[in-house]
Design a protein around this motif. Structure first.
Motif, PDB file in Angstrom:
ATOM      1  N   GLY A 100      -0.612  -3.586 -20.335  1.00  0.00           N
ATOM      2  CA  GLY A 100      -0.301  -2.796 -19.149  1.00  0.00           C
ATOM      3  C   GLY A 100       1.170  -2.412 -19.114  1.00  0.00           C
ATOM      4  N   PRO A 102       4.546  -1.977 -16.580  1.00  0.00           N
ATOM      5  CA  PRO A 102       5.073  -2.383 -15.270  1.00  0.00           C
ATOM      6  C   PRO A 102       5.097  -1.188 -14.297  1.00  0.00           C
ATOM      7  N   PRO A 103       4.688  -1.411 -13.043  1.00  0.00           N
ATOM      8  CA  PRO A 103       4.592  -0.321 -12.061  1.00  0.00           C
ATOM      9  C   PRO A 103       5.882   0.481 -11.895  1.00  0.00           C
ATOM     10  N   ASP A 104       7.026  -0.174 -11.963  1.00  0.00           N
ATOM     11  CA  ASP A 104       8.298   0.529 -11.771  1.00  0.00           C
ATOM     12  C   ASP A 104       8.679   1.392 -12.972  1.00  0.00           C
ATOM     13  N   GLN A 105       7.917   1.289 -14.063  1.00  0.00           N
ATOM     14  CA  GLN A 105       8.241   2.068 -15.259  1.00  0.00           C
ATOM     15  C   GLN A 105       7.270   3.224 -15.506  1.00  0.00           C
ATOM     16  N   ILE A 106       6.160   3.257 -14.796  1.00  0.00           N
ATOM     17  CA  ILE A 106       5.142   4.302 -14.980  1.00  0.00           C
ATOM     18  C   ILE A 106       5.752   5.699 -14.868  1.00  0.00           C
ATOM     19  N   GLU A 148      -2.585   5.591 -15.570  1.00  0.00           N
ATOM     20  CA  GLU A 148      -2.776   4.511 -14.595  1.00  0.00           C
ATOM     21  C   GLU A 148      -2.711   3.217 -15.386  1.00  0.00           C
ATOM     22  N   SER A 149      -2.080   2.213 -14.809  1.00  0.00           N
ATOM     23  CA  SER A 149      -1.951   0.950 -15.535  1.00  0.00           C
ATOM     24  C   SER A 149      -1.866  -0.209 -14.565  1.00  0.00           C
ATOM     25  N   ARG A 150      -2.348  -1.339 -15.026  1.00  0.00           N
ATOM     26  CA  ARG A 150      -2.259  -2.586 -14.265  1.00  0.00           C
ATOM     27  C   ARG A 150      -1.797  -3.663 -15.241  1.00  0.00           C
ATOM     28  N   MET A 151      -0.725  -4.332 -14.887  1.00  0.00           N
ATOM     29  CA  MET A 151      -0.181  -5.383 -15.747  1.00  0.00           C
ATOM     30  C   MET A 151      -1.252  -6.436 -16.040  1.00  0.00           C
ATOM     31  N   THR A 155      -4.368  -0.084 -19.567  1.00  0.00           N
ATOM     32  CA  THR A 155      -3.834   1.232 -19.244  1.00  0.00           C
ATOM     33  C   THR A 155      -4.876   2.298 -19.549  1.00  0.00           C
TER      34      THR A 155
END
Length: 180
Positions: A100, A102-106, A148-151, A155
């Motif tokens: 995945g 990280p949300p802050d890097q999407i 879309e991704s979830r750690m 992805t």
């Protein structure tokens, strides 16, 4: 490198979509076996027989996404390519069960030279150009690419390309309607 510099041109020609996708599947089957990752390709029955795309460039885009999916998916994981018609577009989704993003890097992954922080060893990291080039190629075709991704659970990259592309057409401004 031309696409990275913004000067890439497409060589749009008719291509048989199913043949292209099955060739791509065969090319990645060996990597899946080597990495001990389950790999499947799902093609919807109502796909267009033929599309007008730059086959070499779309192969580059999907090859990059699939390579990344395998790189970030551990043994026993799953990578899939699902292709379906979506109105006048073809939707292609590359999914993995890997680390995945990280949300802050999407928001930054399509920027040149950006590399998300993952648990992947530095030796396996690339240049940070692949996704930026992929976005340029998809956009030049009049399409879109998103993620879309979830750690810890994977992805999904989604590409939407028009079933037909006008040769040499520049991407239309936002809100414009393309004539084909």
């Amino acid at each position: 490198s031309r696409f990275a510099a913004g000067g890439g041109k497409l060589d749009v020609r008719p291509m048989v979509l199913e043949d292209f996708l099955l060739d791509l599947e065969r090319a990645f089957r060996v990597l899946a076996m080597q990495r001990q990752v389950t790999f499947d390709v799902r093609l919807e029955v109502d796909l267009p027989h033929e599309v007008l795309w730059d086959q070499e460039r779309i192969n580059e885009v999907l090859g990059n996404l699939l390579s990344n999916a395998f790189k970030f998916t551990g043994r026993g994981g799953r990578v899939s390519l699902a292709v379906a018609r979506e109105g006048d577009f073809v939707r292609m989704q590359v999914r993995d069960t890997g680390a995945g993003i990280p949300p802050d890097q999407i928001a930054h992954i399509f920027e040149k030279f950006f590399q998300a922080d993952t648990e992947t060893p530095t030796a396996l990291r690339g240049t940070g150009l692949g996704l930026a080039i992929a976005k340029s190629i998809v956009t030049a075709h009049g399409g879109t690419i998103g993620v879309e991704s979830r750690m810890g659970s994977g992805t999904t990259f989604t590409i939407r390309l028009p079933g037909r592309v006008v040769r040499g057409a520049a991407p239309a401004p936002a809100g414009a309607v393309a004539q084909t």
